[in-house]
Design an enzyme around this catalytic site. Structure first.
Site, PDB file in Angstrom:
ATOM      1  N   LEU A 114       8.399 -39.784  72.969  1.00 53.15           N
ATOM      2  CA  LEU A 114       7.917 -41.532  73.552  1.00 53.15           C
ATOM      3  C   LEU A 114       8.756 -42.454  72.282  1.00 53.15           C
ATOM      4  O   LEU A 114       8.709 -41.900  71.468  1.00 53.15           O
ATOM      5  CB  LEU A 114       6.753 -42.082  74.511  1.00 53.15           C
ATOM      6  CG  LEU A 114       6.134 -41.951  74.439  1.00 53.15           C
ATOM      7  CD1 LEU A 114       4.896 -42.443  75.496  1.00 53.15           C
ATOM      8  CD2 LEU A 114       7.036 -41.531  76.492  1.00 53.15           C
ATOM      9  N   ASN A 156      11.281 -48.946  73.080  1.00 55.30           N
ATOM     10  CA  ASN A 156      11.244 -49.934  72.989  1.00 55.30           C
ATOM     11  C   ASN A 156      10.552 -50.356  75.151  1.00 55.30           C
ATOM     12  O   ASN A 156      10.572 -51.231  75.118  1.00 55.30           O
ATOM     13  CB  ASN A 156      13.035 -49.680  73.878  1.00 55.30           C
ATOM     14  CG  ASN A 156      13.217 -48.125  74.690  1.00 55.30           C
ATOM     15  OD1 ASN A 156      13.038 -47.620  74.893  1.00 55.30           O
ATOM     16  ND2 ASN A 156      15.084 -48.491  75.515  1.00 55.30           N
ATOM     17  N   GLU A 182       5.812 -43.777  66.523  1.00 50.37           N
ATOM     18  CA  GLU A 182       5.107 -44.825  65.709  1.00 50.37           C
ATOM     19  C   GLU A 182       5.470 -45.766  65.357  1.00 50.37           C
ATOM     20  O   GLU A 182       4.104 -46.594  64.657  1.00 50.37           O
ATOM     21  CB  GLU A 182       5.544 -43.909  64.188  1.00 50.37           C
ATOM     22  CG  GLU A 182       6.822 -44.697  63.218  1.00 50.37           C
ATOM     23  CD  GLU A 182       7.021 -43.689  62.246  1.00 50.37           C
ATOM     24  OE1 GLU A 182       6.709 -43.815  61.282  1.00 50.37           O
ATOM     25  OE2 GLU A 182       8.149 -42.527  62.608  1.00 50.37           O
ATOM     26  N   GLU A 209      15.952 -37.607  78.002  1.00 49.71           N
ATOM     27  CA  GLU A 209      16.931 -39.209  78.767  1.00 49.71           C
ATOM     28  C   GLU A 209      17.706 -39.792  77.103  1.00 49.71           C
ATOM     29  O   GLU A 209      16.281 -40.246  76.191  1.00 49.71           O
ATOM     30  CB  GLU A 209      15.494 -40.232  78.803  1.00 49.71           C
ATOM     31  CG  GLU A 209      15.052 -39.837  80.473  1.00 49.71           C
ATOM     32  CD  GLU A 209      16.148 -39.715  81.519  1.00 49.71           C
ATOM     33  OE1 GLU A 209      16.534 -40.062  81.978  1.00 49.71           O
ATOM     34  OE2 GLU A 209      16.418 -38.558  81.915  1.00 49.71           O
ATOM     35  N   CYS A 260      18.619 -48.732  76.963  1.00 48.51           N
ATOM     36  CA  CYS A 260      19.298 -47.330  76.922  1.00 48.51           C
ATOM     37  C   CYS A 260      20.872 -48.147  78.340  1.00 48.51           C
ATOM     38  O   CYS A 260      21.410 -47.573  78.254  1.00 48.51           O
ATOM     39  CB  CYS A 260      18.742 -46.266  77.454  1.00 48.51           C
ATOM     40  SG  CYS A 260      17.528 -46.167  78.515  1.00 48.51           S
ATOM     41  N   ASN A 261      20.377 -48.054  78.736  1.00 50.98           N
ATOM     42  CA  ASN A 261      20.777 -48.508  79.747  1.00 50.98           C
ATOM     43  C   ASN A 261      21.619 -49.725  80.223  1.00 50.98           C
ATOM     44  O   ASN A 261      22.503 -50.080  80.965  1.00 50.98           O
ATOM     45  CB  ASN A 261      20.144 -48.821  82.047  1.00 50.98           C
ATOM     46  CG  ASN A 261      18.836 -49.388  81.714  1.00 50.98           C
ATOM     47  OD1 ASN A 261      19.425 -50.760  81.031  1.00 50.98           O
ATOM     48  ND2 ASN A 261      18.989 -49.500  82.907  1.00 50.98           N
TER      49      ASN A 261
HETATM   50  P1  NDP Z   1      14.403 -42.557  68.210  1.00 52.12           P
HETATM   51  O1  NDP Z   1      14.976 -40.276  68.953  1.00 52.12           O
HETATM   52  O2  NDP Z   1      14.025 -42.216  66.650  1.00 52.12           O
HETATM   53  O3  NDP Z   1      12.869 -41.651  68.452  1.00 52.12           O
HETATM   54  C1  NDP Z   1      11.810 -40.980  69.651  1.00 52.12           C
HETATM   55  C2  NDP Z   1      10.861 -40.324  69.445  1.00 52.12           C
HETATM   56  O4  NDP Z   1      11.293 -38.505  69.275  1.00 52.12           O
HETATM   57  C3  NDP Z   1       9.672 -41.411  68.527  1.00 52.12           C
HETATM   58  O5  NDP Z   1       8.548 -40.540  69.139  1.00 52.12           O
HETATM   59  C4  NDP Z   1      10.131 -40.235  66.906  1.00 52.12           C
HETATM   60  O6  NDP Z   1       9.155 -40.087  66.639  1.00 52.12           O
HETATM   61  C5  NDP Z   1      10.304 -39.348  67.778  1.00 52.12           C
HETATM   62  N1  NDP Z   1      10.583 -37.880  67.847  1.00 52.12           N
HETATM   63  C6  NDP Z   1      11.830 -38.145  66.194  1.00 52.12           C
HETATM   64  N2  NDP Z   1      12.430 -37.171  65.735  1.00 52.12           N
HETATM   65  C7  NDP Z   1      11.885 -36.129  66.165  1.00 52.12           C
HETATM   66  C8  NDP Z   1      11.670 -34.908  66.174  1.00 52.12           C
HETATM   67  N3  NDP Z   1      12.224 -33.816  65.603  1.00 52.12           N
HETATM   68  N4  NDP Z   1      10.884 -33.882  67.029  1.00 52.12           N
HETATM   69  C9  NDP Z   1      10.723 -34.041  68.044  1.00 52.12           C
HETATM   70  N5  NDP Z   1      10.197 -35.935  67.845  1.00 52.12           N
HETATM   71  C10 NDP Z   1      10.445 -36.540  66.986  1.00 52.12           C
HETATM   72  O7  NDP Z   1      14.565 -42.996  69.629  1.00 52.12           O
HETATM   73  P2  NDP Z   1      13.751 -44.475  69.405  1.00 52.12           P
HETATM   74  O8  NDP Z   1      12.452 -44.133  69.668  1.00 52.12           O
HETATM   75  O9  NDP Z   1      14.402 -45.461  68.256  1.00 52.12           O
HETATM   76  O10 NDP Z   1      15.218 -45.077  70.815  1.00 52.12           O
HETATM   77  C11 NDP Z   1      15.590 -45.520  70.405  1.00 52.12           C
HETATM   78  C12 NDP Z   1      16.128 -44.526  71.713  1.00 52.12           C
HETATM   79  O11 NDP Z   1      15.986 -43.897  72.990  1.00 52.12           O
HETATM   80  C13 NDP Z   1      18.221 -45.069  72.386  1.00 52.12           C
HETATM   81  O12 NDP Z   1      19.104 -43.984  71.388  1.00 52.12           O
HETATM   82  C14 NDP Z   1      17.807 -45.077  73.353  1.00 52.12           C
HETATM   83  O13 NDP Z   1      19.576 -45.247  73.755  1.00 52.12           O
HETATM   84  C15 NDP Z   1      17.216 -44.183  73.949  1.00 52.12           C
HETATM   85  N6  NDP Z   1      16.660 -44.414  74.684  1.00 52.12           N
HETATM   86  C16 NDP Z   1      16.830 -44.312  76.321  1.00 52.12           C
HETATM   87  C17 NDP Z   1      16.314 -43.774  77.296  1.00 52.12           C
HETATM   88  C18 NDP Z   1      16.826 -42.578  78.341  1.00 52.12           C
HETATM   89  O14 NDP Z   1      16.297 -43.386  79.395  1.00 52.12           O
HETATM   90  N7  NDP Z   1      17.813 -42.709  79.234  1.00 52.12           N
HETATM   91  C19 NDP Z   1      15.674 -45.038  77.815  1.00 52.12           C
HETATM   92  C20 NDP Z   1      15.250 -45.700  76.374  1.00 52.12           C
HETATM   93  C21 NDP Z   1      15.808 -45.396  74.808  1.00 52.12           C
HETATM   94  P3  NDP Z   1       8.804 -41.818  65.293  1.00 52.12           P
HETATM   95  O15 NDP Z   1       9.892 -42.257  65.720  1.00 52.12           O
HETATM   96  O16 NDP Z   1       7.674 -42.267  65.631  1.00 52.12           O
HETATM   97  O17 NDP Z   1       9.136 -40.701  63.875  1.00 52.12           O
END
Ligand code: NDP
Length: 478
Positions: free
Chosen positions: A148, A151, A177, A249, A283-284
């Site tokens: 997850l 946002n 986190e 997504e 994101c949207n």
């Molecule tokens: P991130 O990609 O930074 O993180 C998303 C999740 O992935 C977090 O739980 C993160 O862990 C985890 N993660 C990070 N690196 C890895 C890895 N190497 N392997 C597995 N998991 C990993 O996104 P954000 O949390 O910053 O969210 C914002 C982004 O999400 C924006 O780009 C937004 O557009 C997109 N988004 C898309 C949506 C959609 O429906 N298309 C909806 C909502 C957001 P941790 O951060 O805990 O280290």
């Protein structure tokens, strides 16, 4: 919240002793809220094993029974709605009104997915052979890893677990986190039901550790991920050795096209809503505007006034606001840097344009940038903040061409009174979603999916539900 809560990983319906080493802070004032665990390798293994162990029996139950658990959880979410909304606002920074919408939408989503229990369908196909029946069965994939973002952290739990569970899968969730508190509170509600152990599990920790362990694991059958393009790409690489199925997504750079015949008042209201909601971290939502020259001055002036009127600050301390802080210092630095780069390239700040002087939180002023060009990074890269760059175009053709010229393809919007312009745009815009004369916000019965780097597969509705199944075709010759 004064008491610092130490949360524990939730595995097989038990909160297991864990080392609470990750601090969770309120982005509006940097206050420490809670500590959550960095799950060990053994705990990730245990969570996947628990989900695997539970899955066969879970899938063997009638779908309507599985749906009953979703309804029970939805009811508990509603009973705790106000408390949950305050927790979401405290750890994520969105305004309380939006947090309430998120909690209620989550409960409705659980109920909506539960309704599919009696509607899941296979197919009966005609055969080329005499005396043969061909059945296409839809079966659960097995164990889902749900990863997850921060946002809409609470809703995203339901968006992944509800379709997974109603179709007979079990799930291991890793929250961001930045926002794990609401996920552990959701787990507490699950623990109050009689959901069989192992069907729903939560392990927290960073992406680099817990995320990687989940996505590389051969015992995971589907990785359902919402987050950034960069992380999505890393997850594809991690999934490659096991050829694990992916549902990604990813980000967006939604264009809003404002034509000369648009209802400008409506357009300004809808674009403002789409830029201010969740402090632009959606994101949207509208990330760039293409406005027809004939109405550009008028639109920019009204847009600037509307953004400048945005009330923002610390949502829990200041009450009725339109916008809270950005999620963390890195997000604030990134937005500020993007605006500096854009102005260095010739963009004009019409309103805002600076970090807000609001104490220890991560606040940025609602900003409108005029005079933007399609080569500027601010028109091409995801801002994820309350900054709206505007480019003037000559006509719909130019607007569509510029809108499509993006590595993202999640959502788009068009403001016009012309049905033929709306239809042409719908046909020619290469995006997963297009909103005509309304703000960007998807319906749970739709299908939220993006073109190009915005993702693979999608969520919501019938099509999102079937992402959590695989087909099994059976030929019966009699
Ligand atoms: P991130 O990609 O930074 O993180 C998303 C999740 O992935 C977090 O739980 C993160 O862990 C985890 N993660 C990070 N690196 C890895 C890895 N190497 N392997 C597995 N998991 C990993 O996104 P954000 O949390 O910053 O969210 C914002 C982004 O999400 C924006 O780009 C937004 O557009 C997109 N988004 C898309 C949506 C959609 O429906 N298309 C909806 C909502 C957001 P941790 O951060 O805990 O280290």
């Amino acid at each position: 919240m004064t008491e610092i809560i130490h949360y524990q990983n939730f595995i097989a319906n038990a909160f297991v002793p864990s080392d609470p080493s990750i601090e969770v802070r309120n982005p509006a004032n940097n206050q420490l809220l809670a500590r959550v665990p960095e799950a060990s390798g053994e705990q990730v293994e245990a969570a996947i094993a628990a989900a695997r162990h539970a899955q066969k029996n879970w899938a063997a139950r009638p779908a309507i029974e599985r749906a009953g658990y979703l309804r029970k959880i939805a009811s508990k979410v509603r009973d705790n709605a106000e408390r949950l909304a305050h927790l979401i606002t405290a750890e994520q920074g969105k305004v309380l009104g939006l947090a309430r919408v998120e909690v209620n939408f989550t409960a409705d989503y659980l109920d909506y997915m539960a309704e599919w229990a009696r509607r899941l369908e296979g197919e009966v196909l005609t055969s080329d052979r005499v005396g043969e029946n061909i059945f296409l069965l839809r079966k659960p994939l097995g164990v889902v890893a749900g990863i997850l973002p921060w946002n809409f952290p609470f809703f995203l739990i339901a968006r992944k677990m509800a379709p997974a569970l109603v179709t007979g899968n079990t799930i291991v969730i890793k929250p961001s986190e930045e926002t794990p508190i609401n996920c552990f509170e959701f787990a507490r509600l699950v623990a109050e039901t009689d959901l069989p152990p192992g069907v729903f599990n939560v392990v927290s920790g960073t992406g680099a550790t817990v995320g990687q362990r989940l996505t590389r694991h051969a015992g995971v059958d589907l990785i359902s991920f919402t987050g950034s393009v960069d992380t999505g790409s890393r997850i594809m690489a991690a999934a490659a050795p096991n050829i694990t199925k992916l549902n990604l997504e990813l980000g967006g750079k939604a264009p809003a096209i404002v034509l000369a015949d648009a209802d400008l008042e409506l357009a300004v209201k809808a674009v403002t809503a789409s830029r201010v909601i969740n402090t632009g971290q959606v994101c949207n939502c509208a990330e760039r505007v293409y406005v027809e020259r004939k109405v550009a001055d008028q639109f920019i002036e009204q847009m600037a006034a509307s953004m400048a009127a945005t009330r923002y600050g610390d949502p829990l301390a200041e009450g009725d606001l339109d916008m809270g802080p950005l999620i963390n210092q890195a997000a604030l630095d990134k937005v500020a840097q993007m605006v500096r780069t854009a102005t260095g390239q010739g963009a004009e700040v019409v309103t805002g344009g600076a970090v807000a002087d609001k104490g220890a939180g991560f606040h940025y002023q609602p900003t409108v940038l005029a005079g933007c060009g399609s080569d500027m990074a601010i028109m091409r890269q995801e801002i994820f903040g309350p900054v709206l760059p505007i480019q003037i175009v000559e006509d719909l053709d130019e607007a569509i061409a510029l809108a499509n010229d993006s590595e993202y393809g999640l959502t788009s919007s068009v403001y016009t009174r012309s049905l033929s312009a709306a239809m042409r745009a719908s046909n020619e815009l290469d995006f997963g979603e297009t909103y005509i004369n309304r703000e960007n916000f998807e319906a749970m019965q739709g299908f939220h999916a993006g073109a190009r780097k915005s993702g693979i597969g999608g969520a919501d509705g019938k099509h999102g539900l079937y992402e959590y199944t695989h087909t099994h075709v059976v030929y019966i010759q009699i």
